[in-house]
Write a protein that holds these residues in place. Structure first.
Motif, PDB file in Angstrom:
ATOM      1  N   LEU A   1      52.511 102.142  40.510  1.00 61.53           N
ATOM      2  CA  LEU A   1      52.060 103.403  41.108  1.00 61.53           C
ATOM      3  C   LEU A   1      50.940 104.009  40.273  1.00 61.53           C
ATOM      4  CD1 LEU A   1      55.576 104.964  41.686  1.00 61.53           C
ATOM      5  CD2 LEU A   1      54.057 104.150  43.470  1.00 61.53           C
ATOM      6  N   VAL A   2      49.886 104.464  40.946  1.00 61.45           N
ATOM      7  CA  VAL A   2      48.837 105.241  40.297  1.00 61.45           C
ATOM      8  C   VAL A   2      48.836 106.583  41.011  1.00 61.45           C
ATOM      9  CG1 VAL A   2      46.379 105.413  39.769  1.00 61.45           C
ATOM     10  CG2 VAL A   2      47.481 103.173  39.825  1.00 61.45           C
ATOM     11  N   ALA A   3      48.971 107.658  40.245  1.00 65.02           N
ATOM     12  CA  ALA A   3      49.108 108.981  40.855  1.00 65.02           C
ATOM     13  C   ALA A   3      48.338 110.019  40.054  1.00 65.02           C
ATOM     14  CB  ALA A   3      50.578 109.370  40.940  1.00 65.02           C
ATOM     15  N   ILE A   4      48.009 111.130  40.710  1.00 66.52           N
ATOM     16  CA  ILE A   4      47.291 112.235  40.084  1.00 66.52           C
ATOM     17  C   ILE A   4      48.229 113.442  40.039  1.00 66.52           C
ATOM     18  CG2 ILE A   4      45.280 113.758  40.250  1.00 66.52           C
ATOM     19  CD1 ILE A   4      44.335 110.939  39.930  1.00 66.52           C
ATOM     20  N   ASP A   5      48.367 114.040  38.852  1.00 67.87           N
ATOM     21  CA  ASP A   5      49.180 115.247  38.693  1.00 67.87           C
ATOM     22  C   ASP A   5      48.608 116.341  39.599  1.00 67.87           C
ATOM     23  OD1 ASP A   5      50.076 117.841  37.676  1.00 67.87           O
ATOM     24  OD2 ASP A   5      50.818 116.754  35.929  1.00 67.87           O
ATOM     25  N   ILE A   6      49.449 116.938  40.457  1.00 71.96           N
ATOM     26  CA  ILE A   6      48.934 117.908  41.434  1.00 71.96           C
ATOM     27  C   ILE A   6      48.495 119.224  40.802  1.00 71.96           C
ATOM     28  CG2 ILE A   6      50.152 116.937  43.422  1.00 71.96           C
ATOM     29  CD1 ILE A   6      52.250 119.083  43.180  1.00 71.96           C
TER      30      ILE A   6
ATOM     31  N   ALA B   1      54.870 141.275  48.538  1.00 63.98           N
ATOM     32  CA  ALA B   1      53.845 141.115  47.502  1.00 63.98           C
ATOM     33  C   ALA B   1      54.212 139.970  46.568  1.00 63.98           C
ATOM     34  CB  ALA B   1      53.706 142.405  46.712  1.00 63.98           C
ATOM     35  N   LYS B   2      53.196 139.281  46.082  1.00 65.26           N
ATOM     36  CA  LYS B   2      53.368 138.197  45.112  1.00 65.26           C
ATOM     37  C   LYS B   2      52.208 138.298  44.138  1.00 65.26           C
ATOM     38  CE  LYS B   2      53.835 133.195  44.865  1.00 65.26           C
ATOM     39  NZ  LYS B   2      54.978 133.303  43.964  1.00 65.26           N
ATOM     40  N   ASP B   3      52.526 138.506  42.838  1.00 69.97           N
ATOM     41  CA  ASP B   3      51.429 138.713  41.891  1.00 69.97           C
ATOM     42  C   ASP B   3      51.629 137.941  40.586  1.00 69.97           C
ATOM     43  OD1 ASP B   3      53.492 140.188  40.881  1.00 69.97           O
ATOM     44  OD2 ASP B   3      52.524 142.125  41.195  1.00 69.97           O
ATOM     45  N   ASP B   4      52.242 136.738  40.699  1.00 67.18           N
ATOM     46  CA  ASP B   4      52.504 135.952  39.487  1.00 67.18           C
ATOM     47  C   ASP B   4      51.712 134.648  39.453  1.00 67.18           C
ATOM     48  OD1 ASP B   4      53.854 134.808  41.566  1.00 67.18           O
ATOM     49  OD2 ASP B   4      55.755 134.565  40.514  1.00 67.18           O
ATOM     50  N   VAL B   5      50.688 134.528  40.294  1.00 72.15           N
ATOM     51  CA  VAL B   5      49.877 133.309  40.306  1.00 72.15           C
ATOM     52  C   VAL B   5      48.537 133.595  39.632  1.00 72.15           C
ATOM     53  CG1 VAL B   5      48.785 131.552  41.755  1.00 72.15           C
ATOM     54  CG2 VAL B   5      50.980 132.532  42.439  1.00 72.15           C
TER      55      VAL B   5
ATOM     56  N   THR C   1      45.723 129.276  49.588  1.00 70.84           N
ATOM     57  CA  THR C   1      46.831 128.339  49.717  1.00 70.84           C
ATOM     58  C   THR C   1      47.400 128.058  48.333  1.00 70.84           C
ATOM     59  OG1 THR C   1      45.784 127.322  51.646  1.00 70.84           O
ATOM     60  CG2 THR C   1      47.529 126.062  50.564  1.00 70.84           C
ATOM     61  N   ILE C   2      48.696 128.318  48.182  1.00 71.81           N
ATOM     62  CA  ILE C   2      49.398 128.102  46.919  1.00 71.81           C
ATOM     63  C   ILE C   2      50.311 126.892  47.098  1.00 71.81           C
ATOM     64  CG2 ILE C   2      51.006 129.091  45.226  1.00 71.81           C
ATOM     65  CD1 ILE C   2      48.397 130.667  45.388  1.00 71.81           C
ATOM     66  N   VAL C   3      50.197 125.933  46.184  1.00 72.02           N
ATOM     67  CA  VAL C   3      51.108 124.793  46.207  1.00 72.02           C
ATOM     68  C   VAL C   3      52.138 125.024  45.101  1.00 72.02           C
ATOM     69  CG1 VAL C   3      49.758 123.304  44.658  1.00 72.02           C
ATOM     70  CG2 VAL C   3      51.275 122.278  46.317  1.00 72.02           C
ATOM     71  N   SER C   4      53.410 124.780  45.413  1.00 70.88           N
ATOM     72  CA  SER C   4      54.451 124.956  44.401  1.00 70.88           C
ATOM     73  C   SER C   4      55.354 123.732  44.391  1.00 70.88           C
ATOM     74  CB  SER C   4      55.259 126.229  44.660  1.00 70.88           C
ATOM     75  OG  SER C   4      55.815 126.191  45.943  1.00 70.88           O
TER      76      SER C   4
ATOM     77  N   GLU D   1      53.386 126.802  40.086  1.00 69.02           N
ATOM     78  CA  GLU D   1      52.592 127.204  41.250  1.00 69.02           C
ATOM     79  C   GLU D   1      51.124 127.247  40.873  1.00 69.02           C
ATOM     80  OE1 GLU D   1      55.145 130.174  43.942  1.00 69.02           O
ATOM     81  OE2 GLU D   1      54.454 131.048  42.067  1.00 69.02           O
ATOM     82  N   GLN D   2      50.271 126.964  41.847  1.00 70.48           N
ATOM     83  CA  GLN D   2      48.844 127.031  41.593  1.00 70.48           C
ATOM     84  C   GLN D   2      48.094 127.188  42.907  1.00 70.48           C
ATOM     85  OE1 GLN D   2      47.382 124.076  38.839  1.00 70.48           O
ATOM     86  NE2 GLN D   2      45.462 123.938  39.946  1.00 70.48           N
TER      87      GLN D   2
END
Length: 160
Positions: A62-67, A112-116, A140-143, A148-149
């Motif tokens: 497997l070759v993969a990229i850290d998201i 509300a969400k303010d931790d990203v 768009t936030i991926v978690s 999260e980012q």
């Protein structure tokens, strides 16, 4: 201390039961899917299977990229073994404000969400520039696995 007191334990935190990962047989993994390599959630960019060898197991390379970091990781696993697959969630939020390097976001229902953090690099610069221009942005936030980012953004359609 009595025997009963030894068994009294306090648990500060509970979860909803949603696991960070789930097992999947290595041979069932697919390109563009996700996998955990070295305890990091990754997106598979390439995979190849070797023939069964003298000891009977076909191996999957497997070759993969850290998201989150974009680093390339590799792993080799027997095709019959299980590997962890991260539960990856993408959520779109309305950008309300940028404060001290953090995105102030709001869900569709007004929570509300303010931790990203504002992402580093070009995407963070573009989000900040768009916000400074007064544009309505959807971020768009991926978690996955407790991280999260912000990975992308677009201008919100007018009237939303």
């Amino acid at each position: 201390m009595s025997d009963d007191e030894q068994h009294n334990q306090t648990f500060d935190q509970g979860s909803a039961g949603a696991s960070l990962t789930f097992p999947m047989q290595c041979s069932a993994l697919r390109k563009n899917g996700h996998v955990v390599i070295k305890s990091r959630p990754c997106k598979i960019v390439d995979m190849s299977t070797s023939k069964t060898g003298k000891h009977g197991h076909a191996k999957v390379h497997l070759v993969a990229i850290d998201i989150f970091t974009g680093k390339k990781l590799e792993d080799i696993c027997p095709s019959t073994h299980n590997m962890d697959v991260p539960n990856v969630r993408r959520t779109e939020y309305q950008l309300v404000n940028i404060d001290d390097g953090f995105l102030n976001l709001m869900t569709q229902d007004g929570t509300a969400k303010d931790d990203v953090k504002v992402p580093e690099g070009e995407i963070g610069t573009q989000i900040s520039a768009g916000f400074d221009e007064g544009k309505d942005l959807l971020v768009t936030i991926v978690s996955a696995m407790g991280e999260e980012q912000a990975i992308s953004f677009k201008e919100a359609p007018k009237g939303s």
